[in-house]
Every structure is written in structure tokens, then in C-alpha cells.
Design an enzyme around this catalytic site. Structure first.
Site, PDB file in Angstrom:
ATOM      1  N   ASP A 272      76.329  35.620  62.825  1.00 56.68           N
ATOM      2  CA  ASP A 272      75.062  35.455  62.032  1.00 56.68           C
ATOM      3  C   ASP A 272      74.204  34.889  62.835  1.00 56.68           C
ATOM      4  O   ASP A 272      73.802  34.285  64.020  1.00 56.68           O
ATOM      5  CB  ASP A 272      75.547  34.394  61.432  1.00 56.68           C
ATOM      6  CG  ASP A 272      77.142  33.883  60.554  1.00 56.68           C
ATOM      7  OD1 ASP A 272      77.446  34.844  61.157  1.00 56.68           O
ATOM      8  OD2 ASP A 272      77.061  32.914  60.113  1.00 56.68           O
TER       9      ASP A 272
ATOM     10  N   ASP B  15      84.575  38.424  53.612  1.00 61.12           N
ATOM     11  CA  ASP B  15      84.072  37.517  55.341  1.00 61.12           C
ATOM     12  C   ASP B  15      85.540  37.034  56.130  1.00 61.12           C
ATOM     13  O   ASP B  15      86.713  37.653  55.313  1.00 61.12           O
ATOM     14  CB  ASP B  15      83.166  35.982  54.708  1.00 61.12           C
ATOM     15  CG  ASP B  15      82.355  35.904  55.800  1.00 61.12           C
ATOM     16  OD1 ASP B  15      82.484  35.730  57.272  1.00 61.12           O
ATOM     17  OD2 ASP B  15      81.770  34.582  55.642  1.00 61.12           O
TER      18      ASP B  15
END
Ligand code: GLA
Length: 388
Positions: A187, A130
Site C-alpha cells: 500500500d 484483494d
């Protein structure tokens, strides 16, 4: 380590984040692995069981290593990886290029090599990496190169799944970092707006995806039906509301056609039969997993070019995949002119249409194919070029 390249086709698997967020533990992950075989997901091609964020303790150990959360994973990570392997599956885990993960657990910044070594010892086959808490003074590009090299030298084949959400011009530098896939958007949410937004945002990015470095449009929400347990799911992209089966079908057909990895995000232990049928459709999966790995081109419809389009993708062996998508809120009469896809009438050739959802051969068409597509619906075909 194998001398063959990893991820020659888009990775397929399951990831804990969409549904479970921080609510993960050893039993859950083992149960999911069991279901992979029981539900036929493994046979359909799904392979990676990936634990996302929130698996570690808040602090590293005295030796500088990451420590698995003692309540969630009382036996550590290795036995979980072993269990997943015992089912003939592969095991994935999560870390972050910054000082902390997005949920505030220790990130791998300045620990890249020790973390890669730890993951290798545990039997990790896949690392999602990430981008939260990235120090401003180091280029993200450099940090992905670092972890890329750490993984390539750790002594184990570990697929590198970069996740920087499409920022910092990732398209220009990610392939050379060694990553096998890279997240290209923010997301996903379990609602139609989010699916539509992500798909449209990546239509002009297809040339940046291909064999060994896939554009990852985020995990699938198919089958979630509003049941996600992720606390962060309500934001500018709308409430967590779930989708209709038609919308899930279109979502899957888009991700498949656009060569995105197919990472299931629902609780497969409770998924409906309809959701499982969408996820296991062999004809749609075959188009996603086509060995040639070419991206599709897009032909937009004159009457609603922002939302109604066909995607056409050359497949290995001479077939073509054709998807007709209506992301608008009204029914659409779509007409795909074969001239626009490279097949003029003078060729004397036609296209024979096999419908990947109904499994019917719909016969030969010349010049054009016209269909009425209901709102949020799609058709997905595998076509052969034949004599007219
Ligand atoms: C970011 C990623 C998500 C998920 C969370 C975990 O938001 O984009 O896919 O991994 O972090 O905190």
C-alpha cells in the site's frame, strides 16, 4: 456485454480507501460523483468512482449474498451505482479473494459466482479484488482465474482490478486470469519515501504492463497533504506526513509515464487548486492514456544511477514522451544522450521538446538534452523527431 475489450488504456478514477478508510457512506460517494463533474475531473478523463473495503455488513445474508452496511448504505448499493451512472460516470466496488477482506468483512472465497452476479445486478462496472485471508491450500493464481471467469460470465462488463500486492510471482500469471489491472506493490502512503519506493520497485517491471492488463502502482496520494483518515497508515513505510506540491507533481508524472492506472485518493471536495491542476494536466494524462500503451525504458544517470533517471516512451503517431526524474535529495545535472535512446547524431535529426508542465515549446536539441533537476522534481516532455 460489449464485445470490445475493457480498459484499453489505464483506468482513471477515484477510490475511497486512501483518505476515508472505513468512513464511507452513500452521501460521501454521491458527493464525490458530483465533484467529478463540477471540478472538471470527468472532462479530464476520470471515470470510475470506486468504493473500497468496509462497505458491507460483517455477515452475509441468509441467502448467502453480501449485504451492504445498513448505516452507511441504508438504500443499498444499487441506488448509489445508479446515481454515479446518472453523472455519466462508472461505479466500482471491492471484494477479496480470501475468506475475509483486509478489514475483516466477508470475502468472496467460494462465493465468487454469486458475488459477481450480485455486483452485476447492482450495476457495478469495476471490481477491486484483494488478497487478504487467502486460504493456504488454494493457489492465488487459481482464485484470480475464478473471479476473472465469474465476472466474464456475469452478464455485465466489469473491469477486474486484481490486488495481490505483487506477491506470488503475479507478473507471470495475472494477464491470463483476465484481469485488466493488477496491483504490484504494497500500500502507498502519503509520503515521499513511499512514492519513491514504489516507483523504483517497478522500473524493471515495465515489460509486464500493457494494453488490457496494467501494472497498478496503487492509488494516487496527490492532494492528500497528510489528511488521510486511514488508521493503518503508520507502519514501516513511515508516518503519514503529506508531500510538497513538487513531490505530488513528480508522483503523478511517474505514475503517468509508467502506465499506472490513475486513481485519485484524496478528498477531491477539499483538494487545493495546485493538486487539481496536477491531477488534470492534459498533457501528462495524454501520455498515460496513449492508445499504444507502450511502457517506458529507463536511462540511468552515471552520477546517481539509483535515484536519477530518464524514462522514454514511444507514443502513438511518432512522438516520444521523455521524463527526467530526480528522486534524490540533491540537485542533479542530468544529461540525456540521444545516442542512448536510438538517435545518433549521424541521423541528421533532432528532438523538439514540449514541456508538459510549463506548456512551453523549448525548441530543438541535437545529441543531448541537459537539465538541472531539483531534488524530488522532474521534467516531463512530449518530443517530436524533426530535422536538425
Ligand atoms: C489492502 C489493499 C488496500 C485497501 C485495503 C482495504 O491493504 O492493498 O488498497 O484496499 O486492503 O482493507
Amino acid at each position: 456485454m460489449s464485445s470490445l475489450p475493457l480498459a484499453p488504456t489505464p483506468p482513471m478514477g477515484w477510490n475511497s480507501w486512501n483518505t476515508f478508510g472505513h468512513n464511507i457512506n452513500e452521501e460521501l460517494i454521491k458527493g464525490i460523483a458530483d465533484k467529478f463533474t463540477e471540478l472538471g475531473l470527468k472532462d479530464a478523463g476520470y471515470e470510475y468512482v470506486v468504493i473500497d473495503d468496509c462497505w458491507s455488513e460483517r455477515e452475509r445474508g441468509a441467502d448467502g449474498r453480501l449485504v451492504p452496511d445498513k448505516n452507511k448504505f441504508p438504500n443499498g448499493i444499487k441506488p448509489v451505482a445508479d446515481y454515479v451512472h446518472s453523472k455519466g460516470l462508472k461505479f466500482g466496488i471491492y471484494s477479496c479473494a480470501g475468506t475475509h477482506t483486509c478489514a475483516g468483512f466477508p470475502g468472496s472465497f467460494e462465493h465468487e459466482y454469486v458475488d459477481a452476479a450480485t455486483f452485476a445486478e447492482w450495476g457495478v462496472d469495476y471490481l477491486k479484488y484483494d488478497y487478504c485471508y487467502k486460504p493456504v491450500h488454494v493457489a492465488g493464481e487459481n482464485l484470480y482465474k475464478r473471479m476473472g471467469m465469474a465476472l466474464r460470465s456475469c452478464g455485465r462488463d466489469i473491469v477486474f482490478s486484481a490486488c495481490n500486492w505483487g506477491v506470488d510471482d503475479v507478473y507471470n500469471w495475472i494477464r491470463e486470469s483476465g484481469a485488466q489491472l493488477y496491483r504490484s506493490t504494497g500500500d502507498i502512503r502519503d509520503n515521499w519515501q513511499s512514492i519513491k519506493h514504489i516507483a523504483l520497485s517497478q522500473l524493471d517491471k515495465q515489460c509486464y504492463s500493457g494494453t488490457y492488463c496494467w501494472n497498478d502502482m496503487d492509488m494516487l496520494v496527490v492532494g492528500m497533504c497528510g489528511k488521510g483518515d486511514n488508521a493503518e497508515v503508520i507502519d514501516g513505510m513511515g508516518k503519514l506526513a503529506g508531500c510538497t506540491d513538487t513531490e505530488y507533481k513528480t508522483h503523478f508524472a511517474l505514475w503517468a509515464m509508467m502506465n499506472s492506472p490513475l486513481m485519485i485518493g484524496c478528498d477531491i471536495r477539499r483538494a487545493s487548486e495546485e493538486a487539481l491542476n496536477i491531477l488534470k494536466n492534459p498533457d501528462v494524462i495524454a501520455i498515460n492514456q496513449d492508445p499504444e500503451g507502450r511502457g517506458p525504458f529507463c536511462i540511468r544517470q552515471w552520477n546517481n544511477p539509483d535515484n536519477v533517471f530518464a524514462l522514454i516512451k514511444p507514443l502513438c503517431g511518432g512522438d516520444y514522451a521523455i521524463g527526467m526524474y530526480n528522486l534524490s535529495d540533491n540537485p542533479s545535472e542530468m544529461s540525456l544522450q540521444f545516442f542512448d535512446i536510438g538517435l545518433p547524431t549521424a541521423s541528421g535529426l533532432a528532438l523538439e521538446f514540449y514541456n508538459c508542465h510549463t506548456k512551453e515549446n523549448e525548441g530543438k536539441f541535437t545529441e543531448r538534452r541537459s537539465v538541472r533537476v531539483e531534488p524530488h522534481d522532474c521534467y516531463m516532455y512530449r518530443c517530436k523527431v524533426v530535422k536538425a
